[in-house]
Design a protein around this motif. Structure first.
Motif, PDB file in Angstrom:
ATOM      1  N   VAL A 120       0.833  -1.201   0.000  1.00 24.16           N
ATOM      2  CA  VAL A 120       0.000   0.000   0.000  1.00 24.16           C
ATOM      3  C   VAL A 120       0.870   1.253   0.000  1.00 24.16           C
ATOM      4  O   VAL A 120       0.624   2.200  -0.758  1.00 24.16           O
ATOM      5  N   LEU A 121       1.905   1.264   0.820  1.00 20.21           N
ATOM      6  CA  LEU A 121       2.790   2.422   0.889  1.00 20.21           C
ATOM      7  C   LEU A 121       3.533   2.643  -0.433  1.00 20.21           C
ATOM      8  O   LEU A 121       3.710   3.785  -0.871  1.00 20.21           O
ATOM      9  N   SER A 122       3.956   1.566  -1.073  1.00 20.70           N
ATOM     10  CA  SER A 122       4.690   1.721  -2.334  1.00 20.70           C
ATOM     11  C   SER A 122       3.791   2.295  -3.412  1.00 20.70           C
ATOM     12  O   SER A 122       4.220   3.146  -4.205  1.00 20.70           O
ATOM     13  N   TRP A 123       2.530   1.865  -3.460  1.00 22.06           N
ATOM     14  CA  TRP A 123       1.617   2.377  -4.481  1.00 22.06           C
ATOM     15  C   TRP A 123       1.163   3.795  -4.156  1.00 22.06           C
ATOM     16  O   TRP A 123       0.631   4.478  -5.023  1.00 22.06           O
ATOM     17  N   ASN A 124       1.403   4.218  -2.912  1.00 19.64           N
ATOM     18  CA  ASN A 124       1.170   5.616  -2.562  1.00 19.64           C
ATOM     19  C   ASN A 124       2.470   6.423  -2.658  1.00 19.64           C
ATOM     20  O   ASN A 124       2.539   7.566  -2.200  1.00 19.64           O
ATOM     21  N   CYS A 125       3.502   5.795  -3.232  1.00 18.85           N
ATOM     22  CA  CYS A 125       4.795   6.449  -3.491  1.00 18.85           C
ATOM     23  C   CYS A 125       5.524   6.851  -2.218  1.00 18.85           C
ATOM     24  O   CYS A 125       6.318   7.797  -2.224  1.00 18.85           O
ATOM     25  N   GLU A 126       5.290   6.133  -1.118  1.00 15.74           N
ATOM     26  CA  GLU A 126       6.039   6.339   0.119  1.00 15.74           C
ATOM     27  C   GLU A 126       7.117   5.251   0.188  1.00 15.74           C
ATOM     28  O   GLU A 126       7.021   4.293   0.940  1.00 15.74           O
TER      29      GLU A 126
ATOM     30  N   GLN B 235      -9.226   9.179 -15.984  1.00 14.91           N
ATOM     31  CA  GLN B 235      -8.055   9.810 -15.387  1.00 14.91           C
ATOM     32  C   GLN B 235      -8.432  10.532 -14.091  1.00 14.91           C
ATOM     33  O   GLN B 235      -7.731  10.429 -13.083  1.00 14.91           O
ATOM     34  N   ALA B 236      -9.556  11.231 -14.095  1.00 17.46           N
ATOM     35  CA  ALA B 236      -9.972  12.018 -12.921  1.00 17.46           C
ATOM     36  C   ALA B 236     -10.315  11.128 -11.738  1.00 17.46           C
ATOM     37  O   ALA B 236     -10.152  11.530 -10.581  1.00 17.46           O
ATOM     38  N   GLU B 237     -10.770   9.902 -11.993  1.00 15.14           N
ATOM     39  CA  GLU B 237     -11.212   9.006 -10.927  1.00 15.14           C
ATOM     40  C   GLU B 237     -10.059   8.237 -10.277  1.00 15.14           C
ATOM     41  O   GLU B 237     -10.257   7.545  -9.281  1.00 15.14           O
ATOM     42  N   SER B 238      -8.867   8.343 -10.818  1.00 15.56           N
ATOM     43  CA  SER B 238      -7.732   7.584 -10.291  1.00 15.56           C
ATOM     44  C   SER B 238      -7.367   8.046  -8.888  1.00 15.56           C
ATOM     45  O   SER B 238      -7.289   9.241  -8.612  1.00 15.56           O
ATOM     46  N   ARG B 239      -7.129   7.075  -7.991  1.00 12.24           N
ATOM     47  CA  ARG B 239      -6.763   7.391  -6.612  1.00 12.24           C
ATOM     48  C   ARG B 239      -5.358   6.924  -6.253  1.00 12.24           C
ATOM     49  O   ARG B 239      -4.901   7.168  -5.133  1.00 12.24           O
ATOM     50  N   MET B 240      -4.684   6.246  -7.139  1.00 12.58           N
ATOM     51  CA  MET B 240      -3.360   5.711  -6.833  1.00 12.58           C
ATOM     52  C   MET B 240      -2.282   6.617  -7.404  1.00 12.58           C
ATOM     53  O   MET B 240      -2.199   6.807  -8.615  1.00 12.58           O
ATOM     54  N   LYS B 241      -1.447   7.149  -6.533  1.00 17.78           N
ATOM     55  CA  LYS B 241      -0.393   8.050  -6.972  1.00 17.78           C
ATOM     56  C   LYS B 241       0.553   7.382  -7.972  1.00 17.78           C
ATOM     57  O   LYS B 241       1.074   8.034  -8.878  1.00 17.78           O
TER      58      LYS B 241
END
Length: 305
Positions: A57-63, A237-243
């Motif tokens: 989860v953290l990696s897909w949030n770019c942390e 594109q607007a609906e995307s939630r994954m950084k």
């Protein structure tokens, strides 16, 4: 009072909150509770579950620094248990979701190459599925398109045999990307369609589904299909939630507009500028490199126009 199971339930709820609902705050809360209980119990299985899901989860949030810490914990657990399939899997995941997306391509390639060797030594189909698919991605990041195609085809085949829809889909997406770069647009279209079908069937990763829809639209235009509606693509594109996918989706949209109509050149340039901004902010440097390459194409089109 069965704390071990409660920890694993929290971790599963956290993963569901992320992979199905894409609710990052809720996922974090559940996963933090699952990890806290696992640490209190010092239960290795629960610790592996909690750290694995939290790391992903953290990696897909770019942390990436936090993700590396938690995924590294899982790798250490598997090394201590001498679990070859677990070591191969974790090396593969860390290489892709932490190293490659940050642009640490040589390090990612080294890890996935080692993962393939370990998977072959173990003989386990699960580790082969992960290691071949992720090494295919590392080869793609290195520009080794033929080798990337070869490894991804193997990895996807193993993923299909173990019925792992999540890894099937990322494999289809990456193979489609490779075929786009090889100008094999019909094959690219086929694999993007496969990715969409699996994601819709299992109702997972809505942002990944929208990414595949944008990729499919680009493949269709590249095949000469002009019957493309733009409004749904803007909505995807607007609906995307994954950084992780933000810049990539904007780059796809820019490429679609670039090939759609010469009058859309200004819009295409605006979208790739947004992609550059997001990938710079998110630290997704491999995607950023692709952004700049595509921006060069936009400028060439503008010059010709």
């Amino acid at each position: 009072g069965y704390q071990r199971r409660i920890s694993q339930v929290y971790s599963t709820l956290g993963w569901y909150s992320w992979s199905v609902q894409e609710d990052y705050p809720r996922a974090q809360r559940y996963l933090a509770d699952g990890l806290r209980l696992a640490e209190e119990l010092n239960d290795l299985r629960s610790l592996a579950f909690a750290n694995l899901y939290l790391g992903c989860v953290l990696s897909w949030n770019c942390e990436y620094e936090k993700a590396s810490y938690h995924l590294g914990k899982v790798l250490d657990i598997n090394k201590a248990a001498n679990s070859l399939w677990g070591i191969a899997a974790m090396k593969s995941w860390i290489a892709c979701w932490v190293y490659n997306f940050q642009g640490k391509i040589n390090l990612g390639f080294k890890e996935t190459y080692e993962a393939v060797q370990i998977a072959e030594e173990s003989g386990d189909i699960y580790s082969k599925a992960f290691s071949y698919a992720y090494h295919g991605h590392s080869c793609y990041c290195k520009g080794l398109l033929r080798e990337a195609e070869e490894h991804l085809v193997k990895g996807i085949n193993f993923c299909e045999h173990i019925n792992d829809p999540a890894h099937q889909c990322v494999g289809y997406l990456w193979l489609g990307e490779i075929y786009l770069n090889m100008s094999k647009h019909i094959q690219a279209r086929e694999f993007f369609e496969k990715g969409i079908s699996v994601l819709e069937q299992h109702r997972i990763f809505p942002s990944g589904l929208n990414l595949c829809r944008l990729a499919l639209a680009l493949a269709k235009i590249s095949c000469g299909d002009v019957d493309i509606e733009l409004e749904p693509l803007y909505r995807y594109q607007a609906e995307s939630r994954m950084k992780l996918w933000q810049g990539m989706m904007q780059r796809y949209l820019s490429a679609i507009l670039l090939n759609f109509d010469v009058k859309r050149l200004s819009d295409a340039e605006d979208w790739i500028k947004r992609a550059i901004e997001d990938d710079t902010r998110n630290g997704t440097r491999f995607s950023l490199a692709e952004d700049f390459a595509h921006y060069g194409d936009c400028l060439l089109y503008t010059s010709d126009a």
